[in-house]
Design a protein around this motif. Structure first.
Motif, PDB file in Angstrom:
ATOM      1  N   VAL A 193       0.804  -1.397  -0.011  1.00 48.75           N
ATOM      2  CA  VAL A 193       0.010   0.217   0.133  1.00 48.75           C
ATOM      3  C   VAL A 193       0.609   1.122   0.046  1.00 48.75           C
ATOM      4  CG1 VAL A 193      -0.070   0.278   2.616  1.00 48.75           C
ATOM      5  CG2 VAL A 193      -1.732   0.867   0.323  1.00 48.75           C
ATOM      6  N   LEU A 194       0.154   2.251  -0.598  1.00 51.57           N
ATOM      7  CA  LEU A 194       0.904   3.212  -0.994  1.00 51.57           C
ATOM      8  C   LEU A 194       0.679   4.781  -0.013  1.00 51.57           C
ATOM      9  CD1 LEU A 194       3.402   6.271  -1.732  1.00 51.57           C
ATOM     10  CD2 LEU A 194       0.924   6.148  -3.411  1.00 51.57           C
ATOM     11  N   VAL A 195       1.274   5.173   1.207  1.00 47.90           N
ATOM     12  CA  VAL A 195       0.492   6.116   2.055  1.00 47.90           C
ATOM     13  C   VAL A 195       1.135   7.376   1.900  1.00 47.90           C
ATOM     14  CG1 VAL A 195       0.004   6.423   4.614  1.00 47.90           C
ATOM     15  CG2 VAL A 195       0.263   3.947   3.608  1.00 47.90           C
ATOM     16  N   HIS A 196       0.517   8.145   1.682  1.00 48.69           N
ATOM     17  CA  HIS A 196       0.648   9.485   0.543  1.00 48.69           C
ATOM     18  C   HIS A 196       0.073  10.870   1.701  1.00 48.69           C
ATOM     19  CE1 HIS A 196       2.351  12.240  -2.630  1.00 48.69           C
ATOM     20  NE2 HIS A 196       1.364  12.498  -2.484  1.00 48.69           N
ATOM     21  N   PHE A 197       1.094  11.388   2.201  1.00 50.52           N
ATOM     22  CA  PHE A 197       0.613  12.695   2.207  1.00 50.52           C
ATOM     23  C   PHE A 197       0.724  13.301   2.362  1.00 50.52           C
ATOM     24  CE2 PHE A 197       1.924   9.572   6.341  1.00 50.52           C
ATOM     25  CZ  PHE A 197       0.758  10.194   6.566  1.00 50.52           C
ATOM     26  N   TRP A 198       0.061  14.723   1.502  1.00 47.41           N
ATOM     27  CA  TRP A 198       0.359  15.397   1.324  1.00 47.41           C
ATOM     28  C   TRP A 198      -1.046  16.594   1.777  1.00 47.41           C
ATOM     29  CZ3 TRP A 198      -4.302  17.593  -1.686  1.00 47.41           C
ATOM     30  CH2 TRP A 198      -6.265  16.243  -1.108  1.00 47.41           C
ATOM     31  N   ALA A 199      -0.433  17.916   0.805  1.00 45.25           N
ATOM     32  CA  ALA A 199      -1.988  19.363   1.568  1.00 45.25           C
ATOM     33  C   ALA A 199      -2.234  20.152  -0.132  1.00 45.25           C
ATOM     34  CB  ALA A 199      -0.754  20.087   2.228  1.00 45.25           C
ATOM     35  N   THR A 200      -3.413  20.523   0.387  1.00 51.07           N
ATOM     36  CA  THR A 200      -3.793  21.158  -1.109  1.00 51.07           C
ATOM     37  C   THR A 200      -3.317  22.844  -1.193  1.00 51.07           C
ATOM     38  OG1 THR A 200      -5.312  22.370   0.825  1.00 51.07           O
ATOM     39  CG2 THR A 200      -5.875  20.581   0.121  1.00 51.07           C
ATOM     40  N   TRP A 201      -2.513  23.328   0.336  1.00 51.67           N
ATOM     41  CA  TRP A 201      -1.460  24.404   0.108  1.00 51.67           C
ATOM     42  C   TRP A 201      -0.524  24.199  -0.753  1.00 51.67           C
ATOM     43  CZ3 TRP A 201       2.026  23.556   3.210  1.00 51.67           C
ATOM     44  CH2 TRP A 201       2.355  22.444   4.277  1.00 51.67           C
ATOM     45  N   CYS A 202       0.107  23.019  -0.964  1.00 52.27           N
ATOM     46  CA  CYS A 202       1.294  22.638  -0.898  1.00 52.27           C
ATOM     47  C   CYS A 202       1.556  22.907  -3.007  1.00 52.27           C
ATOM     48  CB  CYS A 202       1.709  21.146  -0.655  1.00 52.27           C
ATOM     49  SG  CYS A 202       3.223  20.306  -1.770  1.00 52.27           S
ATOM     50  N   GLN A 229     -15.043  18.906   4.740  1.00 48.80           N
ATOM     51  CA  GLN A 229     -16.082  18.736   3.889  1.00 48.80           C
ATOM     52  C   GLN A 229     -15.029  20.044   2.917  1.00 48.80           C
ATOM     53  OE1 GLN A 229     -19.480  21.435   5.665  1.00 48.80           O
ATOM     54  NE2 GLN A 229     -20.610  22.118   3.520  1.00 48.80           N
ATOM     55  N   ALA A 230     -14.260  20.426   2.755  1.00 43.92           N
ATOM     56  CA  ALA A 230     -13.619  21.354   2.433  1.00 43.92           C
ATOM     57  C   ALA A 230     -12.592  21.165   1.692  1.00 43.92           C
ATOM     58  CB  ALA A 230     -12.511  22.215   3.179  1.00 43.92           C
ATOM     59  N   LEU A 231     -12.200  19.418   1.707  1.00 43.72           N
ATOM     60  CA  LEU A 231     -11.461  18.871   1.802  1.00 43.72           C
ATOM     61  C   LEU A 231     -12.003  17.840   0.139  1.00 43.72           C
ATOM     62  CD1 LEU A 231      -8.758  17.509   4.030  1.00 43.72           C
ATOM     63  CD2 LEU A 231      -8.102  18.295   2.036  1.00 43.72           C
ATOM     64  N   ALA A 232     -13.394  17.392   0.503  1.00 40.78           N
ATOM     65  CA  ALA A 232     -14.626  16.653  -0.058  1.00 40.78           C
ATOM     66  C   ALA A 232     -14.650  17.673  -1.300  1.00 40.78           C
ATOM     67  CB  ALA A 232     -15.607  16.049   0.129  1.00 40.78           C
ATOM     68  N   ALA A 274     -10.407  10.983  -7.041  1.00 37.35           N
ATOM     69  CA  ALA A 274     -11.051   9.983  -6.147  1.00 37.35           C
ATOM     70  C   ALA A 274     -10.840   9.051  -5.359  1.00 37.35           C
ATOM     71  CB  ALA A 274     -11.839   8.823  -6.689  1.00 37.35           C
ATOM     72  N   GLN A 275      -9.399   9.123  -5.099  1.00 36.59           N
ATOM     73  CA  GLN A 275      -8.860   8.559  -4.081  1.00 36.59           C
ATOM     74  C   GLN A 275      -9.246   8.469  -2.410  1.00 36.59           C
ATOM     75  OE1 GLN A 275      -4.979  11.140  -4.016  1.00 36.59           O
ATOM     76  NE2 GLN A 275      -6.147  11.613  -5.631  1.00 36.59           N
ATOM     77  N   ALA A 276      -8.540   7.475  -1.533  1.00 40.03           N
ATOM     78  CA  ALA A 276      -9.751   7.342  -0.316  1.00 40.03           C
ATOM     79  C   ALA A 276      -8.101   8.321   0.142  1.00 40.03           C
ATOM     80  CB  ALA A 276      -9.093   5.746   0.473  1.00 40.03           C
ATOM     81  N   VAL A 277      -9.083   9.311   1.689  1.00 44.10           N
ATOM     82  CA  VAL A 277      -8.105  10.981   1.514  1.00 44.10           C
ATOM     83  C   VAL A 277      -8.750  10.813   3.151  1.00 44.10           C
ATOM     84  CG1 VAL A 277      -8.032  13.344   1.975  1.00 44.10           C
ATOM     85  CG2 VAL A 277      -8.144  11.929  -0.588  1.00 44.10           C
ATOM     86  N   ILE A 278      -7.629  11.180   4.014  1.00 41.69           N
ATOM     87  CA  ILE A 278      -8.474  11.364   5.559  1.00 41.69           C
ATOM     88  C   ILE A 278      -7.923  12.819   5.520  1.00 41.69           C
ATOM     89  CG2 ILE A 278      -7.650  10.554   7.539  1.00 41.69           C
ATOM     90  CD1 ILE A 278      -6.725   7.919   6.847  1.00 41.69           C
ATOM     91  N   ALA A 279      -8.684  13.124   6.522  1.00 44.80           N
ATOM     92  CA  ALA A 279      -8.113  14.778   6.775  1.00 44.80           C
ATOM     93  C   ALA A 279      -7.301  14.953   8.099  1.00 44.80           C
ATOM     94  CB  ALA A 279      -9.610  15.342   6.822  1.00 44.80           C
ATOM     95  N   ASP A 280      -6.328  15.662   8.326  1.00 40.44           N
ATOM     96  CA  ASP A 280      -5.128  15.319   9.372  1.00 40.44           C
ATOM     97  C   ASP A 280      -5.462  17.145   9.738  1.00 40.44           C
ATOM     98  OD1 ASP A 280      -3.804  15.035  11.074  1.00 40.44           O
ATOM     99  OD2 ASP A 280      -2.089  14.520  10.043  1.00 40.44           O
TER     100      ASP A 280
END
Length: 173
Positions: free
Chosen positions: A67-76, A106-109, A118-124
């Motif tokens: 599995v790939l666990v990928h950390f990212w941000a909308t502002w990056c 909600q903002a991330l959706a 459509a990838q699986a996302v967790i809001a951290d």
């Protein structure tokens, strides 16, 4: 007739570019190691969270396959460059992404819908999950094997083919 002799200087011309390339490679590897110094290794810490749609998710849910666990941000900006590759990979491999300090579910959706992801996302929202993985900057990627062990970790811009190769190798290890 005698064969022309090469001067010693001409015979060693290939050494200089080779040494320069080696120095650049060593600097690159040292920089990479320095950037990844806080990222965890070994067994990945399990966690329980919720995907953007409210579905509960655990890292243990992904056991049995790489599995790939990928950390990212909308502002990056760099994250935005590689997001298309992550989306494509998620269509062929198990991928769990963690949006670090990028707003609530909600903002991330809305962000994901706007970009067609459509990838699986967790809001951290507070970066707590990222901190458990030693992620202080994004993008950061971890490739886990079927048993949940971190086989590869990467910080910064990564190619889609490079991540696919790491997932494939994690399957073989």
């Amino acid at each position: 007739m005698s064969k022309p002799q090469l001067s010693p200087a001409k015979g060693r011309r290939w050494w200089r570019p080779a040494v320069e390339l080696l120095v650049v490679l060593l600097i690159f590897l040292a920089l990479k190691a320095w950037l990844q110094r806080d990222m965890i290794s070994g067994e990945a810490p399990d966690f329980q969270a919720r995907l953007l749609d409210g579905t509960p998710v655990s890292l243990a849910d992904y056991r049995g396959a790489p599995v790939l666990v990928h950390f990212w941000a909308t502002w990056c900006g760099i994250c935005r460059l590689e997001q298309g590759s992550i989306e494509t990979i998620s269509q062929a491999w198990p991928v769990l992404t963690v949006a670090m300090q990028s707003g609530d579910a909600q903002a991330l959706a809305a962000y994901m819908a706007e970009h067609g992801y459509a990838q699986a996302v967790i809001a951290d929202e507070d970066g707590a999950l990222a901190a458990r993985f030693g992620v202080g900057a994004v993008p950061a990627s971890f490739v886990l094997d079927a048993d949940g062990n971190i086989r590869f970790r990467e910080r910064g811009l990564t190619t889609g083919w490079g991540l696919r190769a790491r997932l494939w190798m994690a399957r073989l290890l």
